[in-house]
Scaffold this active site. Structure first.
Site, PDB file in Angstrom:
ATOM      1  N   HIS A   1      52.591  -2.055  48.447  1.00 39.72           N
ATOM      2  CA  HIS A   1      53.276  -2.946  49.387  1.00 39.72           C
ATOM      3  C   HIS A   1      54.771  -2.642  49.406  1.00 39.72           C
ATOM      4  O   HIS A   1      55.561  -3.231  48.657  1.00 39.72           O
ATOM      5  CB  HIS A   1      52.972  -4.404  49.042  1.00 39.72           C
ATOM      6  CG  HIS A   1      51.640  -4.830  49.550  1.00 39.72           C
ATOM      7  ND1 HIS A   1      51.469  -5.511  50.744  1.00 39.72           N
ATOM      8  CD2 HIS A   1      50.393  -4.604  49.066  1.00 39.72           C
ATOM      9  CE1 HIS A   1      50.178  -5.711  50.959  1.00 39.72           C
ATOM     10  NE2 HIS A   1      49.510  -5.166  49.962  1.00 39.72           N
TER      11      HIS A   1
ATOM     12  N   GLU B   1      57.003  -3.440  51.345  1.00 39.81           N
ATOM     13  CA  GLU B   1      57.911  -4.516  51.729  1.00 39.81           C
ATOM     14  C   GLU B   1      58.499  -5.211  50.504  1.00 39.81           C
ATOM     15  O   GLU B   1      59.441  -6.014  50.629  1.00 39.81           O
ATOM     16  CB  GLU B   1      57.201  -5.538  52.626  1.00 39.81           C
ATOM     17  CG  GLU B   1      56.269  -6.510  51.943  1.00 39.81           C
ATOM     18  CD  GLU B   1      54.877  -5.966  51.660  1.00 39.81           C
ATOM     19  OE1 GLU B   1      53.989  -6.762  51.310  1.00 39.81           O
ATOM     20  OE2 GLU B   1      54.683  -4.740  51.772  1.00 39.81           O
TER      21      GLU B   1
ATOM     22  N   CYS C   1      49.733  -0.233  52.917  1.00 34.81           N
ATOM     23  CA  CYS C   1      48.426  -0.617  52.385  1.00 34.81           C
ATOM     24  C   CYS C   1      47.326  -0.424  53.444  1.00 34.81           C
ATOM     25  O   CYS C   1      46.953   0.701  53.744  1.00 34.81           O
ATOM     26  CB  CYS C   1      48.473  -2.055  51.866  1.00 34.81           C
ATOM     27  SG  CYS C   1      47.101  -2.493  50.790  1.00 34.81           S
TER      28      CYS C   1
END
Length: 234
Positions: A210, A212, A113
Site C-alpha cells: 500500500h 499510499e 495492491c
C-alpha cells in the site's frame, strides 16, 4: 501552477453514518488523497460507475488504481478458491474501463495492491488466490515489510533498493501479464512491483504494497505526478 488532475478509483460499500444505517457510499481511504496532494497532484474520486468512466477519464491527467477487495477470478480464467472474497463486478468493470481509456490516451497509471493485480490481468496475467504467509497477522492492520527492488528500474529509481512498505494482502501475482516486467520482490520471491517492460512507454507501474502509506513511497508518487505534468504520451 495548475496541479495535474488524478482520477483515483473508489470502492462502493454500505456504512452506518450518524443516525443513518446501511447508507450506500463510494469510499476511498484518505491517505491516497493525501499522498497525491503531497506529490503535487489534484485527486478526484472515480466511482465504480462504468457509465461515468469515459467522461471522467477524458478530463484527467493520470490514473491511480487503489487497493481493495479481491478481483473476480473469472477475469483471469479461474474459479474462486476457498479463501476468495466475493467479487465486486461494478468496480471491476469500472476500473477495467478506466485503465483502457488511460492506456488509449497515454496518460500515467499507478496501481496499488489490487490495482497492480488488475493491470497484470488485463495483459493475460493470473493471480495466486491465497498467500497465507502474506496475510496480515491482524486483519485491518498494515504490516511493514522490507522488499527488494531492481535498482535500474522505474520503481528502483523512486523507491531505492530496499524500501520499507506497508502490506495487507492475501493474494499476489502468479503469472505476470505480457509487456510487464517484475522489478520488486519479497524475501520469498513473491512479486511486489512491476512496470512497463518498454522504458519508452507511458508511465505504467504497480506496487503490491500500500504505497499510499509510509515515507519510503513518497518519491514514487512524485515521479507519477511529474509524468502527469508532462502530458499524454500518445
Amino acid at each position: 501552477m495548475t496541479r495535474p488532475v488524478v482520477a483515483v478509483t473508489a470502492d462502493a460499500t454500505t456504512v452506518n453514518w450518524n443516525i443513518w444505517g446501511d447508507v450506500a457510499v463510494a469510499v476511498l481511504p484518505q491517505p491516497y488523497l493525501d499522498k497525491v496532494t503531497q506529490a503535487g497532484g489534484a485527486p478526484v474520486l472515480l466511482p465504480p460507475l462504468v457509465e461515468a468512466v469515459e467522461s471522467v477519464m477524458e478530463g484527467v491527467d493520470a490514473l491511480l488504481m487503489s487497493g481493495g477487495a479481491d478481483i473476480d477470478p473469472a477475469l483471469y480464467g479461474a474459479r474462486p478458491g476457498e479463501f476468495v472474497f466475493p467479487p465486486h463486478p461494478a468496480r471491476d468493470a469500472a476500473e477495467l474501463a478506466a485503465l483502457a481509456v488511460a492506456e488509449r490516451r497515454g496518460i500515467p497509471v499507478l496501481g496499488v495492491c489490487r490495482g497492480l493485480q488488475l493491470i497484470s490481468i488485463t495483459r493475460g496475467g493470473t493471480l495466486d488466490q491465497h498467500l497465507p504467509e502474506h496475510s496480515p497477522a491482524v486483519p485491518g492492520r498494515y504490516e511493514p515489510r522490507t522488499i527488494r527492488v531492481k535498482p535500474d528500474s522505474l520503481l528502483g529509481g523512486a523507491l531505492g533498493p530496499s524500501p520499507t512498505v506497508y502490506c495487507h494482502h492475501h493474494q499476489g501475482i502468479d503469472k505476470l501479464g505480457a509487456g510487464l516486467v517484475a522489478t520488486a520482490w519479497s524475501d520469498d520471491g513473491v512479486i511486489e512491483g512491476a512496470e512497463a517492460e518498454d522504458p519508452s512507454a507511458p508511465f505504467l507501474a504497480g506496487l503490491q504494497a500500500h504505497g499510499e502509506l509510509g515515507e519510503d513511497t513518497v518519491a514514487l508518487f512524485e515521479a507519477f505526478i511529474e509524468a502527469a505534468k508532462a502530458g499524454p504520451r500518445r
